[in-house]
Design an enzyme around this catalytic site. Structure first.
Site, PDB file in Angstrom:
ATOM      1  N   SER A 159     -15.349 -82.319   4.143  1.00  0.00           N
ATOM      2  CA  SER A 159     -14.886 -81.069   3.549  1.00  0.00           C
ATOM      3  C   SER A 159     -15.953 -80.024   3.798  1.00  0.00           C
ATOM      4  O   SER A 159     -17.142 -80.357   3.950  1.00  0.00           O
ATOM      5  CB  SER A 159     -14.671 -81.235   2.037  1.00  0.00           C
ATOM      6  OG  SER A 159     -14.575 -79.979   1.384  1.00  0.00           O
ATOM      7  N   SER A 200     -53.079 -43.710  13.468  1.00  0.00           N
ATOM      8  CA  SER A 200     -52.524 -42.393  13.152  1.00  0.00           C
ATOM      9  C   SER A 200     -52.165 -41.642  14.421  1.00  0.00           C
ATOM     10  O   SER A 200     -52.840 -41.771  15.441  1.00  0.00           O
ATOM     11  CB  SER A 200     -53.539 -41.578  12.341  1.00  0.00           C
ATOM     12  OG  SER A 200     -53.069 -40.263  12.125  1.00  0.00           O
ATOM     13  N   LYS A 242     -58.607 -43.323  13.621  1.00  0.00           N
ATOM     14  CA  LYS A 242     -58.223 -44.020  12.390  1.00  0.00           C
ATOM     15  C   LYS A 242     -57.582 -45.359  12.737  1.00  0.00           C
ATOM     16  O   LYS A 242     -56.724 -45.445  13.611  1.00  0.00           O
ATOM     17  CB  LYS A 242     -57.242 -43.174  11.585  1.00  0.00           C
ATOM     18  CG  LYS A 242     -56.989 -43.681  10.167  1.00  0.00           C
ATOM     19  CD  LYS A 242     -56.140 -42.660   9.387  1.00  0.00           C
ATOM     20  CE  LYS A 242     -56.045 -43.040   7.920  1.00  0.00           C
ATOM     21  NZ  LYS A 242     -55.234 -44.234   7.710  1.00  0.00           N
TER      22      LYS A 242
END
Length: 490
Positions: free
Chosen positions: A145, A323, A329
């Site tokens: 099932s 950045s 950065k």
């Protein structure tokens, strides 16, 4: 959507709803196509491991049904061959139903039944759709099932994904242990509530991270054990209706051999069919791990903050520009992505808990959403841990002098002095240091409370970061030779 192009060749299939055109060359059938049209929810495909797991179940069922005389050898061999092809990664494009679907997983089960049946028909020399040769329900799904197949393939998939994730956690544990050893002699300032507390060694911090991950590995072991219990043989509601007793006794054993997984039949098939608390337990283990990883990532971001105006105690590997406007950065992108994975896992855990609770009587209809979220949680956690190890942890370096200078300039070291001058005097000195900017060492020496040699011994990194050397025990044996011996300076 999903309807055959009028120009392509089609075959006609029917079910209890009616007749429908199916593209001639596809392996799925009418019930699959209806589900694809009904449930366009995520726009994503079934997880490939779920497809392989359901094929392993169908293979095990076919072998078992042949062994007990319910399936002839010709059909059984064809079904097994079709399943083997799916397990090998073929025909996955024929699994077109959405991961989130109504019907408690019936759509995936029938998708598998139809694909396997049509491929078996083809292997036997027939035309796809000629279900008199191999029938999706009467042959491929015999003794089964959706209600025992779908939960079982979900558990098997979770088990496989947990294994992979645990391997990544073990790599992380080893990486953290190595960093703990590398940083063991580096003294830095410990902080509570982001305020100066008492000194700690950087290696001790990384050792603490490794201890948390070790607990997570143990939780994953328990989670895998939870997922190893299958309700196969229970059929519709766990009572085993339409399943031969011999089938019930053999099918999970055959699937264990096929999959190589340590799966067993659940002790109570009715319970295993209607109650899904095991998924909540597993999701909780994954969530706990995600929370640990996120907390660790927070710490890494804080300790590496800067480079000039933050803590700057450690350096994370520079992986990419940070950045589009600020030159030079570099951001802590790896811990950041781990944080985000954790946030998502925590949300998934809530969905899993709600879906688990929403079961009614003999069946929970909401396993599709449980699987969708659980698989995503386990898999994304594994990927996050992998990148954390390879792109962050192994490349971390320490700013030794920065760490030491912050200890020397911190008011927090007054705690180590406290047993020798008393709490009240220590508090006065601490306030003066904060107000004037003078160092605790200078104030102690100014007031003649301790000698420089005594301070060096008391403020030795190991004296301040291990029990048994500092405090009253040290005060009671306050001769220079004894202190030097305890601090390891002789």
């Amino acid at each position: 959507m999903m309807k055959p192009d009028k120009r392509e060749k089609v075959r006609m299939e029917h079910d209890s709803i009616g007749t429908k055109e199916i593209p001639l060359d596809v392996y799925y059938g009418v019930q699959t196509l209806r589900a694809a049209e009904n449930f366009y929810i995520t726009g994503m495909n079934m997880h490939p491991e779920l497809i392989k797991s359901i094929a392993q179940i169908k293979k095990g069922a076919a072998i078992t049904n042949y062994e007990i005389g319910h399936l002839d050898k010709k059909r059984a061999d064809a079904i097994v061959k079709a399943c083997d092809e799916i397990i090998a990664g073929k025909m996955h494009d024929q699994f077109i139903v959405d991961p989130i679907q109504g019907g408690a997983g019936t759509s995936l089960n029938m998708n598998a039944n139809e694909v396997i049946a049509n491929r078996a028909i083809e292997i036997l020399g027939g035309d796809k759709g000629n279900y008199a040769i191999v029938n999706p329900n009467d042959h491929v799904n015999y003794g089964q099932s959706t209600n025992d197949v779908f939960p079982s393939c979900g558990r098997m998939t979770a088990l496989k994904l947990l294994n992979r994730a645990q391997k990544q956690l073990e790599r992380l544990y080893e990486a953290l242990i190595k960093k703990a050893e590398e940083f063991d002699n580096i003294i830095k300032m410990g902080r509570t509530q982001l305020q100066d507390a008492v000194p700690i060694r950087l290696g001790q911090e990384f050792k603490a991270y490794s201890s948390a991950i070790r607990r997570d590995i143990v939780r994953f072991e328990n989670a895998k054990q939870e997922m190893s219990n299958l309700n196969l043989g229970g059929t519709a509601i766990g009572t085993g209706l339409n399943a031969d007793v011999q089938y019930c006794q053999k099918v999970v054993k055959n699937i264990a051999l096929i999959s190589g997984l340590p799966v067993v039949q659940a002790y109570d098939l009715i319970d295993a069919t209607q109650n899904l608390d095991g998924y909540t337990f597993v999701s909780g283990a994954v969530k706990a791990c995600a929370v640990n990883l996120s907390k660790m990532s927070n710490d890494l971001r804080l300790m590496s903050s800067g480079p000039r105006t933050g803590l700057g105690e450690i350096n994370l590997p520079e992986k990419q520009n940070g950045s589009s406007i600020m030159p030079g950065k570099v951001n802590p992108v790896i811990p950041e992505v781990v944080n985000q994975v954790a946030f998502n896992i925590i949300g998934n855990d809530m969905t899993i808990a709600m879906a688990t609770e929403a079961g009614q009587l003999e069946l929970n209809a909401f396993e599709p959403i449980i699987f969708y979220n659980l698989f995503q949680s386990i898999e994304t956690l594994a990927y996050a841990v992998s990148t954390l190890v390879d792109n962050c942890i192994t490349g971390i370096t320490a700013n030794v002098e920065r760490c030491r200078s912050m200890v020397d300039n911190s008011v927090g070291i007054i705690t180590a002095i406290c047993p020798f001058v008393g709490y009240e005097k220590a508090a006065v000195l601490a306030k003066e240091a904060i107000k004037t900017g003078a160092s605790i060492k200078d104030l102690i020496l100014r007031d003649g409370l301790l000698t420089k040699e005594q301070l060096d011994i008391i403020l030795n990194p190991y004296s301040m970061t291990e029990p048994g050397i500092s405090g009253k025990a040290l005060l009671n044996n306050f001769s220079e030779n004894t202190l030097q011996e305890k601090a390891g300076l002789n």
